[in-house]
Motif scaffolding. Structure first.
Motif, PDB file in Angstrom:
ATOM      1  N   UNK A 133     -25.757  -9.853  44.825  1.00 57.58           N
ATOM      2  CA  UNK A 133     -25.314  -8.370  45.352  1.00 57.58           C
ATOM      3  C   UNK A 133     -25.837  -8.164  46.635  1.00 57.58           C
ATOM      4  N   UNK A 134     -27.497  -8.992  46.253  1.00 51.28           N
ATOM      5  CA  UNK A 134     -28.307  -8.758  48.015  1.00 51.28           C
ATOM      6  C   UNK A 134     -28.476  -9.116  48.770  1.00 51.28           C
ATOM      7  N   UNK A 135     -27.889 -10.804  48.650  1.00 48.81           N
ATOM      8  CA  UNK A 135     -26.557 -11.705  49.482  1.00 48.81           C
ATOM      9  C   UNK A 135     -25.895 -10.647  50.465  1.00 48.81           C
ATOM     10  N   UNK A 136     -25.000 -10.609  49.103  1.00 48.17           N
ATOM     11  CA  UNK A 136     -23.625  -9.733  50.082  1.00 48.17           C
ATOM     12  C   UNK A 136     -23.500  -8.607  50.829  1.00 48.17           C
ATOM     13  N   UNK A 137     -24.708  -7.921  50.224  1.00 46.82           N
ATOM     14  CA  UNK A 137     -24.669  -6.389  50.558  1.00 46.82           C
ATOM     15  C   UNK A 137     -25.597  -6.731  52.186  1.00 46.82           C
ATOM     16  N   UNK A 138     -26.636  -7.417  52.190  1.00 48.71           N
ATOM     17  CA  UNK A 138     -27.000  -7.535  52.991  1.00 48.71           C
ATOM     18  C   UNK A 138     -26.032  -7.888  55.021  1.00 48.71           C
ATOM     19  N   UNK A 139     -24.792  -8.646  54.141  1.00 47.84           N
ATOM     20  CA  UNK A 139     -23.827  -9.512  55.537  1.00 47.84           C
ATOM     21  C   UNK A 139     -23.412  -8.439  55.962  1.00 47.84           C
ATOM     22  N   UNK A 140     -23.261  -7.320  54.527  1.00 46.58           N
ATOM     23  CA  UNK A 140     -22.129  -6.255  55.306  1.00 46.58           C
ATOM     24  C   UNK A 140     -22.891  -4.834  55.415  1.00 46.58           C
ATOM     25  N   UNK A 141     -23.887  -4.784  55.780  1.00 42.23           N
ATOM     26  CA  UNK A 141     -25.269  -3.805  55.384  1.00 42.23           C
ATOM     27  C   UNK A 141     -24.799  -2.874  57.567  1.00 42.23           C
ATOM     28  N   UNK A 142     -25.044  -3.698  58.144  1.00 46.98           N
ATOM     29  CA  UNK A 142     -24.330  -3.068  59.395  1.00 46.98           C
ATOM     30  C   UNK A 142     -23.371  -2.058  59.429  1.00 46.98           C
ATOM     31  N   UNK A 143     -22.348  -2.639  58.823  1.00 46.68           N
ATOM     32  CA  UNK A 143     -20.885  -1.909  58.471  1.00 46.68           C
ATOM     33  C   UNK A 143     -21.074  -1.188  57.830  1.00 46.68           C
ATOM     34  N   UNK A 144     -21.347  -1.536  56.982  1.00 46.69           N
ATOM     35  CA  UNK A 144     -22.326   0.428  56.277  1.00 46.69           C
ATOM     36  C   UNK A 144     -23.074   1.350  56.348  1.00 46.69           C
ATOM     37  N   UNK A 145     -23.444   1.508  57.009  1.00 52.73           N
ATOM     38  CA  UNK A 145     -24.257   1.999  57.981  1.00 52.73           C
ATOM     39  C   UNK A 145     -23.766   2.417  58.909  1.00 52.73           C
ATOM     40  N   UNK A 146     -23.447   1.604  59.842  1.00 49.85           N
ATOM     41  CA  UNK A 146     -22.093   2.850  61.009  1.00 49.85           C
ATOM     42  C   UNK A 146     -20.482   2.947  60.352  1.00 49.85           C
ATOM     43  N   UNK A 147     -20.811   3.004  58.922  1.00 44.61           N
ATOM     44  CA  UNK A 147     -19.418   4.115  58.435  1.00 44.61           C
ATOM     45  C   UNK A 147     -18.360   3.202  58.964  1.00 44.61           C
ATOM     46  N   UNK A 148     -18.494   1.501  58.961  1.00 46.72           N
ATOM     47  CA  UNK A 148     -16.870   1.124  59.257  1.00 46.72           C
ATOM     48  C   UNK A 148     -16.163   0.950  57.679  1.00 46.72           C
ATOM     49  N   UNK A 149     -16.346   1.290  56.742  1.00 39.89           N
ATOM     50  CA  UNK A 149     -15.492   0.703  55.078  1.00 39.89           C
ATOM     51  C   UNK A 149     -15.499   1.857  54.903  1.00 39.89           C
ATOM     52  N   UNK A 150     -16.169   3.447  55.464  1.00 35.63           N
ATOM     53  CA  UNK A 150     -15.642   4.557  54.665  1.00 35.63           C
ATOM     54  C   UNK A 150     -14.143   4.668  55.104  1.00 35.63           C
ATOM     55  N   UNK A 151     -13.610   5.477  54.841  1.00 40.86           N
ATOM     56  CA  UNK A 151     -12.603   5.905  54.881  1.00 40.86           C
ATOM     57  C   UNK A 151     -12.218   7.142  54.791  1.00 40.86           C
ATOM     58  N   UNK A 152     -11.131   8.148  54.404  1.00 37.83           N
ATOM     59  CA  UNK A 152     -10.642   9.893  54.826  1.00 37.83           C
ATOM     60  C   UNK A 152     -10.934  10.084  53.347  1.00 37.83           C
ATOM     61  N   UNK A 153     -11.612  10.932  53.510  1.00 36.90           N
ATOM     62  CA  UNK A 153     -12.089  11.435  51.198  1.00 36.90           C
ATOM     63  C   UNK A 153     -10.453  11.767  51.019  1.00 36.90           C
ATOM     64  N   UNK A 154     -10.219  12.009  49.519  1.00 34.52           N
ATOM     65  CA  UNK A 154      -8.915  12.251  48.827  1.00 34.52           C
ATOM     66  C   UNK A 154     -10.097  13.420  47.787  1.00 34.52           C
ATOM     67  N   UNK A 155      -8.534  14.106  47.200  1.00 37.74           N
ATOM     68  CA  UNK A 155      -8.466  14.914  45.866  1.00 37.74           C
ATOM     69  C   UNK A 155      -8.902  14.364  44.651  1.00 37.74           C
ATOM     70  N   UNK A 156     -10.363  14.484  44.027  1.00 35.42           N
ATOM     71  CA  UNK A 156     -10.613  14.438  42.462  1.00 35.42           C
ATOM     72  C   UNK A 156      -9.587  14.498  41.471  1.00 35.42           C
ATOM     73  N   UNK A 157      -9.334  13.839  40.701  1.00 29.76           N
ATOM     74  CA  UNK A 157      -7.752  14.454  39.645  1.00 29.76           C
ATOM     75  C   UNK A 157      -8.542  14.637  37.897  1.00 29.76           C
ATOM     76  N   UNK A 158      -7.475  14.716  37.227  1.00 31.27           N
ATOM     77  CA  UNK A 158      -8.397  14.841  36.164  1.00 31.27           C
ATOM     78  C   UNK A 158      -8.564  13.442  35.583  1.00 31.27           C
ATOM     79  N   UNK A 159      -8.062  12.378  35.891  1.00 30.99           N
ATOM     80  CA  UNK A 159      -7.719  11.329  35.479  1.00 30.99           C
ATOM     81  C   UNK A 159      -9.048  10.467  35.967  1.00 30.99           C
ATOM     82  N   UNK A 160      -9.479  10.659  36.788  1.00 34.23           N
ATOM     83  CA  UNK A 160     -10.623  10.711  37.973  1.00 34.23           C
ATOM     84  C   UNK A 160     -11.771  11.205  37.134  1.00 34.23           C
ATOM     85  N   UNK A 161     -12.173  12.090  36.782  1.00 36.27           N
ATOM     86  CA  UNK A 161     -13.188  13.191  35.836  1.00 36.27           C
ATOM     87  C   UNK A 161     -12.774  12.648  33.935  1.00 36.27           C
TER      88      UNK A 161
END
Length: 186
Positions: A133-161
């Motif tokens: 995880x340490x190496x993999x997260x380091x490799x995507x750190x900039x994209x995570x911080x720049x919100x490049x992985x973020x998608x739109x939010x969605x509703x939490x369902x009863x199944x999710x809960x």
């Protein structure tokens, strides 16, 4: 913090990697002692770590599940959680990032806290690469911080809960409680 991958760290500590991945108890005990984990921390860590049960089943959170329900070359996660984790770091932003155990369970599709779908973070067929995880997260750190992985939010369902509660607490007040969590989630 030490600038080592997980595998270089285990090598320096004299711990074999494959038995650690398989949660060999004697090696896991040694790792816990070296890291200074107390009994509660160690128990919690083990409960979220899939442990082979000898066939195509693994134990996760005290339940037997089919291995493909928790072992996948695609590692998913919530980029919002990981970005918040950077606030916990004393050194590098990735030092505070925590890959949650529930993200590995294939039936968990979203982060309840952020009402955000889990997204693929990286793909690695080799276990040594997948779980570094340490190496993999380091490799995507900039994209995570720049919100490049973020998608739109969605509703939490009863199944999710339901699945979140069952994984977190083991409690299930539904008729599905008599079934293993991966069967119930199907």
């Amino acid at each position: 913090m030490r600038g080592l991958s997980a595998w270089n760290l285990t090598e320096q500590l004299g711990l074999p990697q494959k038995p650690l991945i398989a949660v060999d108890r004697s090696n896991a005990d040694r790792f816990s002692a070296l890291m200074g984990l107390d009994a509660d921390e160690y128990s919690e860590l083990l409960s979220w770590t899939p442990r082979p049960l000898g066939d195509v089943r693994m134990e996760l959170r005290g339940e037997a599940v089919v291995s493909r329900a928790v072992v996948n070359p695609i590692v998913r996660g919530c980029p919002r959680c990981l970005r918040e984790d950077t606030q916990l770091s004393q050194f590098e932003p990735t030092d505070g990032m925590i890959v949650r155990g529930d993200w590995q369970f294939r039936h968990v599709k979203m982060c309840i806290r952020h009402a955000s779908p889990l997204v693929p973070l990286w793909t690695a067929k080799r276990l040594a690469e997948r779980y570094d995880y340490a190496t993999q997260l380091k490799g995507i750190e900039d994209d995570l911080i720049l919100e490049k992985f973020d998608g739109p939010g969605c509703a939490v369902t009863n199944f999710d809960r339901w699945i979140d509660r069952r994984l977190e607490t083991g409690c299930d007040n539904t008729w599905l409680s008599d079934h293993a969590i991966d069967v119930a989630a199907q």
